[in-house]
Design an enzyme around this catalytic site. Structure first.
Site, PDB file in Angstrom:
ATOM      1  N   ARG A 199      -0.734  43.294 -26.252  1.00 47.40           N
ATOM      2  CA  ARG A 199      -0.582  44.270 -27.321  1.00 47.40           C
ATOM      3  C   ARG A 199       0.177  43.648 -28.503  1.00 47.40           C
ATOM      4  O   ARG A 199      -0.157  43.885 -29.658  1.00 47.40           O
ATOM      5  CB  ARG A 199       0.178  45.499 -26.795  1.00 47.40           C
ATOM      6  CG  ARG A 199       0.316  46.609 -27.833  1.00 47.40           C
ATOM      7  CD  ARG A 199       1.008  47.824 -27.270  1.00 47.40           C
ATOM      8  NE  ARG A 199       2.450  47.662 -27.230  1.00 47.40           N
ATOM      9  CZ  ARG A 199       3.296  48.588 -26.803  1.00 47.40           C
ATOM     10  NH1 ARG A 199       2.837  49.739 -26.345  1.00 47.40           N
ATOM     11  NH2 ARG A 199       4.590  48.388 -26.810  1.00 47.40           N
TER      12      ARG A 199
ATOM     13  N   LYS B  30       0.861  54.897 -20.452  1.00 47.18           N
ATOM     14  CA  LYS B  30       1.212  56.320 -20.475  1.00 47.18           C
ATOM     15  C   LYS B  30       0.943  56.960 -21.829  1.00 47.18           C
ATOM     16  O   LYS B  30       0.617  58.142 -21.893  1.00 47.18           O
ATOM     17  CB  LYS B  30       2.649  56.555 -20.013  1.00 47.18           C
ATOM     18  CG  LYS B  30       3.740  56.072 -20.929  1.00 47.18           C
ATOM     19  CD  LYS B  30       5.107  56.286 -20.283  1.00 47.18           C
ATOM     20  CE  LYS B  30       6.195  55.569 -21.025  1.00 47.18           C
ATOM     21  NZ  LYS B  30       6.542  56.116 -22.318  1.00 47.18           N
TER      22      LYS B  30
ATOM     23  N   ARG C 284       3.255  43.555 -33.087  1.00 44.92           N
ATOM     24  CA  ARG C 284       4.472  44.379 -33.002  1.00 44.92           C
ATOM     25  C   ARG C 284       5.697  43.493 -32.825  1.00 44.92           C
ATOM     26  O   ARG C 284       5.804  42.746 -31.860  1.00 44.92           O
ATOM     27  CB  ARG C 284       4.359  45.379 -31.858  1.00 44.92           C
ATOM     28  CG  ARG C 284       3.460  46.543 -32.258  1.00 44.92           C
ATOM     29  CD  ARG C 284       3.238  47.524 -31.171  1.00 44.92           C
ATOM     30  NE  ARG C 284       4.478  48.138 -30.685  1.00 44.92           N
ATOM     31  CZ  ARG C 284       4.499  49.297 -30.043  1.00 44.92           C
ATOM     32  NH1 ARG C 284       3.390  49.954 -29.829  1.00 44.92           N
ATOM     33  NH2 ARG C 284       5.626  49.803 -29.598  1.00 44.92           N
TER      34      ARG C 284
ATOM     35  N   ARG D 102      13.444  45.782 -21.941  1.00 41.89           N
ATOM     36  CA  ARG D 102      13.025  47.182 -21.850  1.00 41.89           C
ATOM     37  C   ARG D 102      12.590  47.549 -20.436  1.00 41.89           C
ATOM     38  O   ARG D 102      12.842  48.652 -19.964  1.00 41.89           O
ATOM     39  CB  ARG D 102      11.905  47.487 -22.853  1.00 41.89           C
ATOM     40  CG  ARG D 102      12.426  47.526 -24.288  1.00 41.89           C
ATOM     41  CD  ARG D 102      11.570  48.397 -25.181  1.00 41.89           C
ATOM     42  NE  ARG D 102      10.172  48.000 -25.184  1.00 41.89           N
ATOM     43  CZ  ARG D 102       9.654  47.089 -26.003  1.00 41.89           C
ATOM     44  NH1 ARG D 102      10.407  46.481 -26.885  1.00 41.89           N
ATOM     45  NH2 ARG D 102       8.385  46.797 -25.947  1.00 41.89           N
TER      46      ARG D 102
ATOM     47  N   ARG E  85      14.627  60.159 -20.246  1.00 36.07           N
ATOM     48  CA  ARG E  85      14.472  58.807 -19.683  1.00 36.07           C
ATOM     49  C   ARG E  85      15.715  58.395 -18.910  1.00 36.07           C
ATOM     50  O   ARG E  85      15.831  57.257 -18.478  1.00 36.07           O
ATOM     51  CB  ARG E  85      14.129  57.795 -20.766  1.00 36.07           C
ATOM     52  CG  ARG E  85      15.163  57.694 -21.831  1.00 36.07           C
ATOM     53  CD  ARG E  85      15.171  56.384 -22.579  1.00 36.07           C
ATOM     54  NE  ARG E  85      16.407  56.388 -23.333  1.00 36.07           N
ATOM     55  CZ  ARG E  85      16.487  56.589 -24.630  1.00 36.07           C
ATOM     56  NH1 ARG E  85      15.411  56.739 -25.338  1.00 36.07           N
ATOM     57  NH2 ARG E  85      17.660  56.621 -25.222  1.00 36.07           N
TER      58      ARG E  85
END
Length: 198
Positions: free
Chosen positions: A131, A17, A137, A148, A92
């Site tokens: 990723r 997104k 990260r 999450r 959210r």
């Protein structure tokens, strides 16, 4: 010319997104208002907000509604967001939908469409793991990713019911090439009478 479009893009972490949001916002000539980007910029800048957010994210939690809402309202009040915007990461949960409705309602506005990028959970996890390796990260550990995704399924899915009742949700297949997915989104928005900036 800027096309007027007030959009929200929703999808699980790893649905793409962020990438699609930027592409759609550019096509419409509107700014992306991404809470994640705002938070990351503050973390990088070592601001007070950045330090607060770092502590919250390191626990695997989400930034509280009040803090997020304040940041978003401030951003939407800026000149470049007057004729439209694309929200990413807010609202959210159902409480935040109420806050956003109130804020937009006071300006005589409402969301035009909610773009839902549909991606299976396994695909999200695979993309996020990749990723994490590529970008190093620290918040993309397997536990944090699963946590999450659980939060997304429990908290964000209900906002789709609210927007679904208003008839403004476009469910987009999030599997395919970047161009294919962008094309699916712009076609769905065009069907709502939302045309691209010329």
């Amino acid at each position: 010319m800027t096309a007027s479009a007030r959009l929200l893009i929703v999808g699980p972490q790893g649905s793409g997104k962020g990438t699609q949001g930027v592409r759609i916002a550019e096509a419409f000539g509107i700014p992306v208002v991404s809470t994640g980007d705002i938070f990351r910029a503050n973390i990088k800048g070592g601001t007070e907000l950045g330090q607060q957010v770092t502590a919250i994210l390191d626990r695997g939690d989400l930034v509280p509604d009040e803090l997020t809402g304040e940041i978003v309202r401030d951003r939407l009040s800026q000149d470049d967001a007057q004729s439209g915007f694309l929200l990413d990461g807010y609202p959210r949960n159902v409480a935040q939908v109420g806050h956003l409705d109130e804020f937009l309602g006071a300006r005589g506005e409402a969301l035009d469409a909610v773009i839902l990028l549909d991606v299976p959970r396994e695909e999200s996890i695979a993309r996020l793991s990749l990723r994490a390796q590529e970008q190093g990260r620290s918040d993309d550990t397997e536990e944090a990713i699963a946590h999450r995704l659980d939060i997304y399924e429990n908290e964000t899915a209900p906002i789709l019911a609210v927007y679904g009742e208003r008839g403004i949700v476009d469910r987009i297949d999030g599997i395919g090439s970047l161009d294919e997915i962008t094309e699916r989104i712009t076609s769905a928005l065009a069907a709502r009478g939302l045309t691209l900036a010329s």
